[in-house]
Design a protein around this motif. Sequence first.
Motif, short mmCIF file in Angstrom:
data_model
loop_
_atom_site.label_atom_id
_atom_site.label_comp_id
_atom_site.label_asym_id
_atom_site.label_seq_id
_atom_site.Cartn_x
_atom_site.Cartn_y
_atom_site.Cartn_z
N SER A 1 48.11 49.88 -8.13
CA SER A 1 46.86 49.56 -7.44
C SER A 1 47.11 49.52 -5.94
N PRO A 2 46.08 49.83 -5.16
CA PRO A 2 46.27 49.84 -3.71
C PRO A 2 46.52 48.43 -3.21
N PRO A 3 47.24 48.31 -2.07
CA PRO A 3 47.50 46.96 -1.52
C PRO A 3 46.19 46.33 -1.06
N PRO A 4 46.12 45.01 -1.09
CA PRO A 4 44.89 44.34 -0.64
C PRO A 4 44.66 44.58 0.85
N PRO A 5 43.41 44.59 1.27
CA PRO A 5 43.14 44.78 2.69
C PRO A 5 43.66 43.61 3.50
N PRO A 6 44.04 43.85 4.77
CA PRO A 6 44.52 42.75 5.61
C PRO A 6 43.42 41.73 5.85
N PRO A 7 43.78 40.48 6.06
CA PRO A 7 42.76 39.46 6.33
C PRO A 7 42.04 39.76 7.63
N PRO A 8 40.80 39.32 7.76
CA PRO A 8 40.05 39.61 8.98
C PRO A 8 40.62 38.89 10.18
N THR A 9 40.47 39.51 11.35
CA THR A 9 40.90 38.88 12.59
C THR A 9 39.95 37.75 12.92
N PRO A 10 40.46 36.57 13.26
CA PRO A 10 39.57 35.46 13.62
C PRO A 10 38.68 35.82 14.79
N PRO A 11 37.48 35.24 14.87
CA PRO A 11 36.55 35.59 15.93
C PRO A 11 37.05 35.16 17.29
N VAL A 12 36.83 35.98 18.31
CA VAL A 12 37.20 35.66 19.67
C VAL A 12 36.05 36.03 20.58
N GLY A 13 36.16 35.60 21.85
CA GLY A 13 35.15 35.98 22.82
C GLY A 13 34.05 34.95 22.96
N PRO A 14 33.15 35.16 23.90
CA PRO A 14 32.12 34.17 24.19
C PRO A 14 31.29 33.76 22.97
N GLY A 15 31.02 34.70 22.08
CA GLY A 15 30.20 34.38 20.92
C GLY A 15 30.87 33.41 19.96
N ALA A 16 32.19 33.26 20.07
CA ALA A 16 32.91 32.37 19.17
C ALA A 16 33.18 31.00 19.78
N ARG A 17 32.65 30.76 20.96
CA ARG A 17 32.98 29.52 21.66
C ARG A 17 31.97 28.42 21.40
N THR A 18 31.30 28.49 20.28
CA THR A 18 30.34 27.44 19.94
C THR A 18 31.09 26.14 19.69
N PRO A 19 30.47 25.01 20.02
CA PRO A 19 31.14 23.73 19.80
C PRO A 19 31.41 23.51 18.32
N PRO A 20 32.49 22.80 17.98
CA PRO A 20 32.76 22.51 16.58
C PRO A 20 31.74 21.52 16.05
N SER A 21 31.68 21.41 14.76
CA SER A 21 30.74 20.48 14.15
C SER A 21 31.42 19.77 13.00
N GLY A 22 30.73 18.76 12.48
CA GLY A 22 31.21 18.09 11.28
C GLY A 22 32.43 17.22 11.53
N ASP A 23 33.31 17.15 10.53
CA ASP A 23 34.44 16.24 10.58
C ASP A 23 35.38 16.54 11.73
N PHE A 24 35.57 17.81 12.06
CA PHE A 24 36.49 18.18 13.15
C PHE A 24 36.04 17.59 14.46
N ALA A 25 34.77 17.78 14.80
CA ALA A 25 34.25 17.25 16.06
C ALA A 25 34.34 15.73 16.08
N ASP A 26 34.03 15.10 14.97
CA ASP A 26 34.06 13.65 14.90
C ASP A 26 35.49 13.14 15.02
N ASP A 27 36.45 13.84 14.43
CA ASP A 27 37.83 13.39 14.46
C ASP A 27 38.37 13.35 15.88
N LEU A 28 37.99 14.29 16.73
CA LEU A 28 38.50 14.33 18.10
C LEU A 28 38.04 13.13 18.92
#
Length: 354
Positions: free
Chosen positions: A1-28
């Motif tokens: 069987s063919p090898p699995p596709p590589p995992p996607p590159t994490p988002p970068v750039g201005p569009g990915a700079r949204t503030p965190p939400s949920g437990d992560f934001a609260d933990d900081l």
Amino acid sequence: SPPPPPPPTPPVGPGARTPPSGDFADDLVRPTPALRQVMSMLQGDLLILGVAGKMGPSLARLAQRASTEAGVARRIVGAARFSEPGVREALDKAGIDTIQCDLFDRAAVDALPTIENIIYMVGRKFGASLRPAEAWATNVVLPARAMERFPDARWVVFSTGNVYPLTPAVGRGSSEGGPVGPVGEYAQSALARERMVEFFSTRQQTRAVLLRLNYACELRYGVLRDIADRVYSGAPIDLTMGWVNVIWQRDANAVALCALAHASVPPLVLNVAGTKVAVRDVATQFGARWGVEPIFTGREADTALLSDGRKCVELFGAPDVSVDTMIKRTADWVAAGGATLNRPTHYGERDGRF
């Protein structure tokens, strides 16, 4: 069987700079018991100079929440140029009093309110090798000017472990009483910033603490995120700088706030270093979580930029968030496509060029 596709590159750039939400934001911004105790005893309001950087917004909210939970009505003021859209608005919404101020503007500095406690976070690192004059002016002139303006305040000034030389990788790293040996324009100007703080502390009897930090991490930024992104995207990881110090950003900010109670003349010098980790081990742990084999290049050098953080632990206790927890949180965040600040730390630089 063919090898699995590589995992996607994490988002970068201005569009990915949204503030965190949920437990992560609260933990900081969740105070530690020790921080609540310090905020209950600390007298006066708090001014954060350079609040708009990577750590400043969460530090401001952490100070506010710790004061509230300690039953203290304290004004938290954040001053910065606020060149990045949305930062000032978010702080205002959170109840932080913000002031737009360029510290190169003497009139603007003079117009700042006189406040009893100051966290100083202004600095220039990235681009220092390309614009060294700007780095030196920012890192040396501005703290001197600010300390002249607030001679009677308690100060905590952020510095960096880059003021130290590389040390044997098998050891604990540089201690506060050991020799400094800055490499490159950024590190040299950072040491000069410390010298300005020391000078004005003694001249004016201004109480201060110098925090030599490396490296604070959160899910969108830091050494762990840098390594995670490279493993996840299949990019090679250079092992030459084989070991680093890491600490969760909330824990580093809590130390900075607690250190206000230890401000002294001459300044207390304190390494905020968290835990020493091997780059190879961290990458391997990320890979194991995702079923990805990390790609390594080079081999670990005999030296690394490391700081001995035992003095900080003696004063404030061990960091609340462990390395294993940081790695798990980061792995889950990256796999879910969590936002990035897209600001690599360049932790692997050995020639001081940032």
